[in-house]
Each structure stands twice: as C-alpha cells, then as structure tokens.
Scaffold this motif. Structure first.
Motif, mmCIF file in Angstrom:
data_model
loop_
_atom_site.group_PDB
_atom_site.id
_atom_site.type_symbol
_atom_site.label_atom_id
_atom_site.label_comp_id
_atom_site.label_asym_id
_atom_site.label_seq_id
_atom_site.Cartn_x
_atom_site.Cartn_y
_atom_site.Cartn_z
ATOM 1 N N PHE A 13 -5.550 10.559 -1.749
ATOM 2 C CA PHE A 13 -5.220 10.071 -3.085
ATOM 3 C C PHE A 13 -6.117 10.771 -4.104
ATOM 4 C CE2 PHE A 13 -4.688 7.390 -6.718
ATOM 5 C CZ PHE A 13 -3.443 6.792 -6.566
ATOM 6 N N ASN A 38 0.825 -1.217 0.000
ATOM 7 C CA ASN A 38 0.000 0.000 0.000
ATOM 8 C C ASN A 38 0.856 1.264 0.000
ATOM 9 O OD1 ASN A 38 -2.529 -1.275 -0.048
ATOM 10 N ND2 ASN A 38 -2.438 -1.637 2.159
ATOM 11 N N TRP A 65 1.082 4.257 -1.362
ATOM 12 C CA TRP A 65 0.187 5.130 -2.122
ATOM 13 C C TRP A 65 0.931 6.213 -2.889
ATOM 14 C CZ3 TRP A 65 -4.504 3.322 -2.727
ATOM 15 C CH2 TRP A 65 -5.015 2.445 -1.769
ATOM 16 N N ASN A 84 -5.992 5.586 0.997
ATOM 17 C CA ASN A 84 -5.386 6.874 1.349
ATOM 18 C C ASN A 84 -6.394 8.003 1.086
ATOM 19 O OD1 ASN A 84 -3.889 9.262 1.453
ATOM 20 N ND2 ASN A 84 -2.026 8.236 0.776
#
Length: 416
Positions: free
Chosen positions: A245, A154, A156, A242
C-alpha cells in the motif's frame, strides 16, 4: 416478570431508524429511555442502564462556543495555514451539517464526502454546494462511495483508489460534485470510482484530518492508512496491513476519530468507551444460568455488545455458534437457523435466560421459535428487522404467516 426470559435478535445491527415510537414503549418497563438505534439498544440491554447515544454526545461536542470540546481541540492544532480535512459520511449529514454552517475560522475545510446511494444522497450534496457558495473556506475536496472508504473487508485496492484521490489527485474533474454524480447517473454507471475536484488541496504536514464515521469497526482500515502515513514503522505492527500500500509520509498530521478503532491507535479520540457491568455479568454473578446461541454473521457483534465493547469473549455458562452445514457435493444440508432452533429446543428448558440471534426474512423460523417458547411460559424480547424492538408474549397460532403479516401482528398485538 415470568419464569424465563428469551432474547431473539433478528438483523439487530442495522442503522436505519423508525418513527413509530409506540413500539418502544415496552422499554419503559425496564427504565430504558426511548431511542431509535438498535445498536445502542443492544448496549442498553446488556448493561441494563440508560446510555447516551453517540449522536447525542457528538452534537454536544460540536456545539460552537467556549465549551465545545471539538473546537477547542481544533484550535489548539490550528496554525495560520493549517487545513481541516473532514472525511464526511453523509449517513451523519444531519449531525455534522449544522457544525459546517457555523464555521467562521479562516482555516480551510476540505470535505471528503462519503455517500451511500447516489439517488438518496444527491440532495444532501447539493445542499453542501449551496453552503460552499456562501462560505469560501469550505471546499468539497473529493467524493467516494462508502465501500471504498469504510470497508470492513480490508479491500486494500479500493481503499488505495480513494487514498490516491485525496493525496495525489489521480482522477480529478472540473465538474461540481452534484454535476459529476448526475453525469454518472445519465451514463448508467454501476460503479463510480472516487474522484477529486479542482478546488481540492492535498493533505499536508501539520494539517488536521477528522474521520467522521461513528462505527469504530468501519474505520479500522482507513485509520491504519493514516497512521502509517504518520509513522512508517506501524506498517509492520498492523498484522493485516497490505505491504505494498502506497502512502504519503506526513509525520505531523493531526488525526481525529470518533472512537478508537484499535489498541495501537494513539491519536485524538472524541468519545472514550464507557465500561459498565453487563447484563450477562450480572446474571452470572447471580448464578442465573444462560444459554447463548447465535449464527456466525452476528457472532462478532453480539460478543462486542455482550461484553461492553471490551473485545473479550467471556466464557459464560453456555455459548454455541451455529453455521451452515454442507454435504460432500457442497449442497446446503442444514442451515444455521435450523441448528440454532434445534439446539435451543433441546436445551432451553435447562436455562433461565436464553439469547439467540439469527436472520429470518420469511418469518418461518421466527414462528417455529415462538412455537417452542410458547410451550413453556417465557417472556420474549424481539429486536427485529426494520429496527422494530418489541416485548410480549403473543398468540402466534395463525399458520403460514409471511414476514409482512408477521410484522403487522407484532405491531398490533405485542405488549406495548
């Protein structure tokens, strides 16, 4: 079969293959066909049944003609100006390239190429470029390393870099894909950020996006990003998404994946999971006692295959996870491998079936394990490094073997 069965798993989840089919002959003892994928072997072992590989299923799905399931689905989604955006992992180059060679629709195909290693994959990219020269409907849209696209950590920030490139063209170049990578190699760059090319086209509403990675765990993060692009309300439903994002909203995007990556996914799926009774279930039903010991690294994946990818951890007779132990000054006191072997040595005589998993590149712990099992007559299955899977009871009385020598002994003397 002898009185006991022990399964030792070493680096069991590598995707590399081997060409030495003699080492797989033992599979016939259990009516399992020869194949090259250790992940697939693990599933066959747990369900005690021959299964088709994901690759075999996909080859059939991608065949051109009226029976092609994938093409039928694509044509149903395609309109006059619809583009197919293909997130193309070069790991499966041999699987997908024949499909591209036969592409004869008027719709554009934008390849978002995902490579593992520049040196190893450069030849594949050059081959794709030759195909692009002969078929103007196929375009290399972007290029990115696998760690930016199919990361399971993950990350991001890295994923955002790739997403920005295929949607917003943050770092576009006039070089071809092969020229760009050769330039990076000449400059000895250790990190190559995702890049898009001038012939690329951003993903638009009503377009089709196909993520070609076969491993569903690797696509969880990137698929969530596409899902949020389709439906902003999903942002808060994904626990680890997130919040900052940045996505582009395309509610009518048609999204395809090979396997469903999570329970909230409701788009197109090419391969549905097949649920079968697992080997541990059968042992449990037959009141055969089992001890399962594994290291933290393999725990999640072993559970996945023990439980037929159901995402549920069954409570069998015995299940132990071993982790490295540290002292007050954070020095390694007891390794996971040591704990696995100690617990196995203390308890294996109480169980008919033993499943173990640990990594041991030196061969030190493998020899200790074999010394333990040789004290009591046990049939041994080893799924080992380099994807060599063998079955035997062998004299490992030789001392001070390193891993290379150990591999040679396995190759020459195991029951095959």
């Amino acid at each position: 079969m002898s009185d006991k069965l022990s399964v030792l798993v070493l680096n069991a989840f590598s995707d590399k293959n081997t060409s030495n089919d003699k080492l797989f002959q033992w599979l016939k003892k259990y009516w399992l066909e020869i194949h090259w994928w250790v992940k697939h072997f693990m599933r066959e072992l747990w369900v005690w049944k021959t299964l088709r590989t994901d690759e075999e299923i996909l080859i059939e799905l991608f065949e051109w003609g009226e029976k092609s399931k994938f093409m039928k689905m694509i044509k149903e989604c395609c309109k006059k100006n619809t583009a197919l955006h293909f997130v193309f992992p070069l790991e499966y180059f041999e699987l997908y390239y024949p499909f591209l060679e036969k592409w004869n629709l008027n719709n554009k195909v934008f390849l978002h190429v995902v490579y593992n290693d520049v040196q190893e994959d450069l030849e594949k990219i050059e081959k794709i470029e030759k195909l692009v020269d002969t078929n103007k409907n196929i375009v290399i849209g972007s290029l990115a390393n696998v760690d930016y696209v199919f990361n399971q950590k993950n990350n991001w920030r890295d994923l955002q870099k790739w997403y920005d490139e295929i949607w917003f063209f943050q770092l576009q170049t006039s070089f071809t894909a092969s020229e760009y990578l050769k330039k990076c190699l000449s400059e000895e760059k250790t990190v190559i950020d995702p890049v898009s090319f001038i012939d690329s086209q951003a993903i638009e509403d009503w377009d089709i996006c196909f993520i070609g990675e076969v491993d569903q765990e690797k696509i969880a993060a990137v698929t969530k990003v596409f899902d949020v692009s389709k439906d902003e309300s999903l942002r808060i439903k994904f626990n680890n998404f997130n919040p900052i994002f940045i996505t582009k909203q395309l509610p009518n995007l048609e999204l395809f994946v090979v396997k469903s990556p999570y329970s909230l996914y409701h788009n197109h799926v090419l391969i549905e999971k097949e649920h079968l009774s697992t080997l541990p279930e059968k042992f449990s039903d037959g009141e055969i006692r089992m001890i399962q010991i594994w290291d933290k690294e393999h725990l999640k994946l072993l559970n996945k295959y023990f439980n037929n990818e159901r995402g549920v951890v069954y409570d069998w007779h015995k299940k132990v996870r071993c982790e490295d132990k540290y002292n007050e000054t954070w020095e390694l006191a007891v390794s996971a491998n040591e704990l696995i072997l100690k617990r196995f040595s203390d308890e294996f005589s109480n169980y008919e079936i033993s499943f173990l998993s640990f990594e041991d590149k030196s061969g030190e712990y493998v020899l200790e394990y074999l010394d333990i099992v040789n004290k009591s007559w046990i049939d041994v299955i080893i799924v080992c490094i380099d994807d060599i899977s063998v079955y035997s009871t062998i004299d490992f009385s030789k001392k001070n073997l390193n891993w290379e020598i150990l591999s040679n002994v396995i190759s020459e003397k195991f029951w095959v």
